[in-house]
Enzyme design. Structure first.
Site, PDB file in Angstrom:
ATOM      1  N   PRO A   2      19.584 -42.540 -28.058  1.00 38.20           N
ATOM      2  CG  PRO A   2      20.316 -42.862 -25.898  1.00 38.20           C
ATOM      3  CD  PRO A   2      20.312 -41.852 -26.994  1.00 38.20           C
ATOM      4  CD  GLU A   3      14.795 -42.372 -31.824  1.00 38.98           C
ATOM      5  OE1 GLU A   3      13.619 -42.707 -32.073  1.00 38.98           O
ATOM      6  OE2 GLU A   3      15.388 -41.503 -32.478  1.00 38.98           O
ATOM      7  CE  LYS A  51      12.339 -41.135 -25.837  1.00 33.14           C
ATOM      8  NZ  LYS A  51      12.771 -40.056 -26.747  1.00 33.14           N
ATOM      9  CG  ASN A 165      14.620 -35.440 -33.559  1.00 34.26           C
ATOM     10  OD1 ASN A 165      13.475 -35.004 -33.541  1.00 34.26           O
ATOM     11  ND2 ASN A 165      15.609 -34.796 -34.154  1.00 34.26           N
ATOM     12  NE  ARG A 261      14.064 -33.449 -28.712  1.00 35.11           N
ATOM     13  CZ  ARG A 261      13.736 -34.600 -28.150  1.00 35.11           C
ATOM     14  NH1 ARG A 261      13.565 -35.667 -28.913  1.00 35.11           N
ATOM     15  NH2 ARG A 261      13.582 -34.699 -26.852  1.00 35.11           N
TER      16      ARG A 261
END
Length: 276
Positions: A2-3, A51, A165, A261
């Site tokens: 999710p972004e 978010k 990301n 990440r």
């Protein structure tokens, strides 16, 4: 993952399913709020902030949730089998006579007074998809620490809210800078363009089922572009494409780790420091 754009879509689905309806089911499966009963109250609206998700409920209450890496809200019709994961992953259930919203794997779930929402989201920078979007403020925030790596600065929601990301990788590629380049080393025009591009990309994808940051790589004709875009891996420039040829120059995309990440970049198209 999710972004900002997918969270906005989630908020829209929840709003359409719940807003204006009285709750007949309420089950918050976190210890702190397990005894809270929201049945009989009307859901007023569901909105996204960066978010974060804010579900506002009659009586001055807000259910605040965050999806982080793999959380999800699913909506089901009466009698429909719940398919979002095993029962032990369910953290919240909100239902009316027409729909039931089930929150899976929610790492953040809290019931607040609506007047106290700023305690949950007040630290966020300008929301890339919100009414408060302010490109100048976002740029100032991004450049506040010139020595900070660009990738880390983009992910810091205090600078600008909504980038995850995937967009981090894509924006660094479009800026022709590696994620490890100190943000202060970006030319001023590039930094400003990066902020406006972030807004344009998220806005372009706010209603799309599949996120797209490239118009078909190196395709030269409309037919070629249409053909390439049928391949999901060609909808993004570098994210998730480690070892595959860059859509711009053909050099294999590289992958490493940044701040825990995965980070992706093209060693030819993007300049700046990078792991050996």
């Amino acid at each position: 993952m999710p972004e900002g754009d997918t969270v906005l879509q989630t908020a829209g689905r929840l709003h359409r399913a719940l807003a204006g309806q009285v709750l007949v089911t309420s089950d918050l499966r976190v210890p702190r709020f397990a005894t809270a009963d929201l049945t009989g109250r009307t859901v007023l609206d569901v909105t996204a902030r960066g978010k974060h998700l804010l579900t506002r409920i009659e009586g001055g209450l807000t259910l605040h949730s965050h999806l982080r890496m793999d959380g999800a809200w699913r909506i089901y019709a009466p009698g429909e089998r719940w398919r979002g994961g095993p029962g032990h992953q369910i953290r919240a259930v909100l239902g009316n006579t027409a729909h039931t919203a089930v929150g899976y794997r929610l790492p953040v779930l809290e019931l607040l007074r609506t007047r106290d929402e700023e305690q949950a989201v007040g630290h966020l920078g300008p929301d890339l998809l919100g009414p408060d979007w302010d490109a100048d403020a976002a740029l100032r925030n991004l450049l506040r620490d010139p020595a900070r790596p660009l990738g880390e600065a983009l992910l810091d929601q205090r600078n600008l809210a909504g980038i995850g990301n995937i967009y981090k990788a894509e924006l660094c590629f479009l800026a022709r800078a590696t994620p490890w380049l100190p943000v202060g080393e970006l030319p001023a025009t590039t930094a400003a363009l990066l902020v406006s591009t972030a807004h344009q990309l998220l806005d372009a994808n706010r209603d799309r089922p599949t996120r797209i940051t490239t118009a078909g790589g190196r395709a030269r004709t409309v037919a070629q572009a249409a053909s390439r875009m049928r391949r999901p891996s060609d909808t993004l420039w570098v994210y998730g494409r480690a070892g595959r040829p860059c859509l711009r120059c053909g050099t294999p995309i590289r992958e490493s780790e940044q701040d825990g990440r995965p980070a992706y970049w093209c060693p030819r198209c993007q300049s700046g420091p990078a792991p050996a």
